[in-house]
Scaffold this motif. Structure first.
Motif, PDB file in Angstrom:
ATOM      1  N   TYR A 254       0.828  -1.197   0.000  1.00 44.38           N
ATOM      2  CA  TYR A 254       0.000   0.000   0.000  1.00 44.38           C
ATOM      3  C   TYR A 254       0.871   1.259   0.000  1.00 44.38           C
ATOM      4  CZ  TYR A 254      -3.876  -3.056   1.390  1.00 44.38           C
ATOM      5  OH  TYR A 254      -4.823  -4.034   1.439  1.00 44.38           O
TER       6      TYR A 254
ATOM      7  N   TYR B  48       0.357   5.748  -0.136  1.00 39.99           N
ATOM      8  CA  TYR B  48      -0.615   6.809   0.121  1.00 39.99           C
ATOM      9  C   TYR B  48       0.011   8.172  -0.154  1.00 39.99           C
ATOM     10  CZ  TYR B  48      -2.497   3.017   3.057  1.00 39.99           C
ATOM     11  OH  TYR B  48      -2.956   1.809   3.525  1.00 39.99           O
TER      12      TYR B  48
ATOM     13  N   TYR C 211      -0.766  12.062   1.192  1.00 39.12           N
ATOM     14  CA  TYR C 211      -1.495  12.952   2.086  1.00 39.12           C
ATOM     15  C   TYR C 211      -1.039  14.386   1.827  1.00 39.12           C
ATOM     16  CZ  TYR C 211      -2.472   8.880   5.103  1.00 39.12           C
ATOM     17  OH  TYR C 211      -2.890   7.670   5.616  1.00 39.12           O
TER      18      TYR C 211
ATOM     19  N   LEU D 185      -6.041  12.495   3.381  1.00 39.29           N
ATOM     20  CA  LEU D 185      -5.693  11.560   2.328  1.00 39.29           C
ATOM     21  C   LEU D 185      -6.158  12.066   0.969  1.00 39.29           C
ATOM     22  CD1 LEU D 185      -4.505   8.726   1.718  1.00 39.29           C
ATOM     23  CD2 LEU D 185      -6.831   7.840   1.973  1.00 39.29           C
TER      24      LEU D 185
ATOM     25  N   TYR E  40      -4.766   6.795  -2.699  1.00 38.54           N
ATOM     26  CA  TYR E  40      -3.938   5.698  -2.241  1.00 38.54           C
ATOM     27  C   TYR E  40      -3.933   4.574  -3.268  1.00 38.54           C
ATOM     28  CZ  TYR E  40      -8.150   3.155  -0.677  1.00 38.54           C
ATOM     29  OH  TYR E  40      -9.359   2.507  -0.621  1.00 38.54           O
TER      30      TYR E  40
ATOM     31  N   TRP F 152       2.436   1.094   3.649  1.00 37.83           N
ATOM     32  CA  TRP F 152       1.943   0.156   4.651  1.00 37.83           C
ATOM     33  C   TRP F 152       2.116  -1.242   4.103  1.00 37.83           C
ATOM     34  CZ3 TRP F 152      -3.562  -1.841   5.311  1.00 37.83           C
ATOM     35  CH2 TRP F 152      -3.718  -2.486   6.539  1.00 37.83           C
TER      36      TRP F 152
ATOM     37  N   ARG G  17      -1.905  -5.926   6.559  1.00 39.63           N
ATOM     38  CA  ARG G  17      -2.176  -6.322   7.944  1.00 39.63           C
ATOM     39  C   ARG G  17      -1.112  -7.275   8.460  1.00 39.63           C
ATOM     40  NH1 ARG G  17      -7.978  -6.956   5.998  1.00 39.63           N
ATOM     41  NH2 ARG G  17      -8.618  -4.802   6.017  1.00 39.63           N
TER      42      ARG G  17
ATOM     43  N   GLN H 283       2.306   2.395   9.682  1.00 39.69           N
ATOM     44  CA  GLN H 283       2.392   3.115   8.420  1.00 39.69           C
ATOM     45  C   GLN H 283       3.645   3.978   8.462  1.00 39.69           C
ATOM     46  OE1 GLN H 283      -0.584   6.271   6.715  1.00 39.69           O
ATOM     47  NE2 GLN H 283      -1.151   4.276   5.896  1.00 39.69           N
TER      48      GLN H 283
ATOM     49  N   TYR I 247      -7.073  -0.296  15.062  1.00 40.15           N
ATOM     50  CA  TYR I 247      -5.836   0.144  15.689  1.00 40.15           C
ATOM     51  C   TYR I 247      -5.887   1.647  15.898  1.00 40.15           C
ATOM     52  CZ  TYR I 247      -3.397  -4.278  14.861  1.00 40.15           C
ATOM     53  OH  TYR I 247      -3.006  -5.584  14.887  1.00 40.15           O
TER      54      TYR I 247
ATOM     55  N   ARG J  13      -7.004   3.347  12.459  1.00 39.95           N
ATOM     56  CA  ARG J  13      -7.075   2.462  11.296  1.00 39.95           C
ATOM     57  C   ARG J  13      -8.058   1.351  11.587  1.00 39.95           C
ATOM     58  NH1 ARG J  13      -3.737   1.218   7.247  1.00 39.95           N
ATOM     59  NH2 ARG J  13      -1.788   1.835   8.234  1.00 39.95           N
TER      60      ARG J  13
ATOM     61  N   LEU K 132     -10.151  -2.227  10.541  1.00 40.39           N
ATOM     62  CA  LEU K 132      -9.680  -3.518  10.061  1.00 40.39           C
ATOM     63  C   LEU K 132     -10.675  -4.222   9.165  1.00 40.39           C
ATOM     64  CD1 LEU K 132      -7.888  -4.903  13.233  1.00 40.39           C
ATOM     65  CD2 LEU K 132      -6.871  -3.938  11.190  1.00 40.39           C
ATOM     66  N   THR K 133     -11.701  -3.482   8.730  1.00 37.16           N
ATOM     67  CA  THR K 133     -12.641  -4.127   7.822  1.00 37.16           C
ATOM     68  C   THR K 133     -12.145  -3.988   6.400  1.00 37.16           C
ATOM     69  OG1 THR K 133     -13.918  -2.086   7.706  1.00 37.16           O
ATOM     70  CG2 THR K 133     -14.602  -3.736   9.310  1.00 37.16           C
ATOM     71  N   GLN K 134     -12.633  -4.808   5.521  1.00 40.90           N
ATOM     72  CA  GLN K 134     -12.232  -4.761   4.127  1.00 40.90           C
ATOM     73  C   GLN K 134     -12.892  -3.585   3.417  1.00 40.90           C
ATOM     74  OE1 GLN K 134     -10.061  -6.579   2.643  1.00 40.90           O
ATOM     75  NE2 GLN K 134      -9.798  -8.414   3.882  1.00 40.90           N
TER      76      GLN K 134
ATOM     77  N   GLU L 251      -8.273   0.381   4.827  1.00 39.12           N
ATOM     78  CA  GLU L 251      -6.845   0.277   5.099  1.00 39.12           C
ATOM     79  C   GLU L 251      -6.209   1.657   5.030  1.00 39.12           C
ATOM     80  OE1 GLU L 251      -8.357  -3.493   3.294  1.00 39.12           O
ATOM     81  OE2 GLU L 251      -8.429  -1.399   2.725  1.00 39.12           O
ATOM     82  N   LYS L 252      -6.868   2.620   5.606  1.00 43.31           N
ATOM     83  CA  LYS L 252      -6.372   3.986   5.576  1.00 43.31           C
ATOM     84  C   LYS L 252      -6.293   4.486   6.998  1.00 43.31           C
ATOM     85  CE  LYS L 252      -9.911   5.518   3.130  1.00 43.31           C
ATOM     86  NZ  LYS L 252     -10.707   4.385   2.679  1.00 43.31           N
TER      87      LYS L 252
END
Lengths: 114, 117
Positions: free
Chosen positions: A31, A33, A35, A45, A48, A94, A97, A103, B33, B95, B97-99, B103-104
């Protein structure tokens, strides 16, 4: 810092001119990004990317476009710069997960549009 | 959409004393998070501390600790034994954690911390 570099670090340009900012990473993070940081707004943002040629808009994407043709490079283009785009621009990466989940940020580019 | 609020635009503390920076957030997600980033005058963004929402124990990193109150959606940063080098902008960030685009990082507007000798 995950080996993130931004170029240029400083740029002064005139209204109406095109500008491209480059972000380069050496860690193979999926990932990336872009900003912008403005006083009183924190970091917002712009766009991305979640993979090569896969990009999506952020909250302040108007007037900006991006491209990612290689994992390591993420370009931000202002097609016709305006004074409202005077800002500090940060690139970030990033890994996706993981237990670490940090990040990483580049050093920033200060852009002034006259 | 998730939002992060830092209600203190500026704070000051004397060297060696303790200061707490506030952060609240709004989300409908149950797992996420939270982060505190420090930005000194050099502009470099530096991760100070992170907290996983599923962990009840508050995170600590040396002089930095958080008070994470999940039900209240509050995530404050405590800096103990403040040092001149702690002077910086501090940003709270979230941040999910869902799809599907979460993811930002979502940032607060920041708190400028001044440390007085």
């Amino acid at each position: 810092d995950a080996g993130i570099t931004q170029s240029p670090r400083h740029k002064v340009t005139e209204t109406g001119t095109p500008v491209t900012l480059r972000c380069h990473q050496t860690e193979n993070h999926r990932y990336m990004y872009w900003y912008r940081q403005d006083p009183g707004h924190g970091l917002r943002l712009i766009h991305y990317s979640y993979g090569v040629k896969d990009t999506d808009k952020g909250e302040v994407s108007d007037g900006y476009s991006v491209s990612r043709s290689k994992t390591e490079d993420f370009l931000l283009t202002l097609e016709s710069a305006t004074s409202s785009q005077t800002s500090v621009y940060f690139c970030a990466t990033w890994t996706g997960r993981s237990s670490y989940n940090e990040q990483f940020f580049g050093p920033g580019t200060r852009l002034t549009v006259l | 959409a998730q939002t992060v609020t830092q209600s203190q635009p500026e704070m000051s503390v004397r060297e060696a004393e303790t200061v707490t920076l506030s952060c609240t957030y709004d989300t409908s997600e149950s797992d996420y998070y939270l982060f505190w980033y420090k930005q000194p005058p050099s502009r470099q963004m530096i991760l100070v501390i992170r907290q996983e929402a599923y962990k009840q124990q508050n995170a600590t990193e040396n002089r930095f600790s958080v008070n994470f109150q999940k039900a209240a959606k509050s995530f404050s940063l405590k800096i103990s034994d403040s040092q001149l080098g702690d002077a910086a902008m501090y940003f709270c960030a979230y941040r999910g954690l869902t799809q599907g685009g979460s993811e930002k990082l979502v940032f607060g507007k920041g708190t400028k911390l001044t440390v007085n000798p």
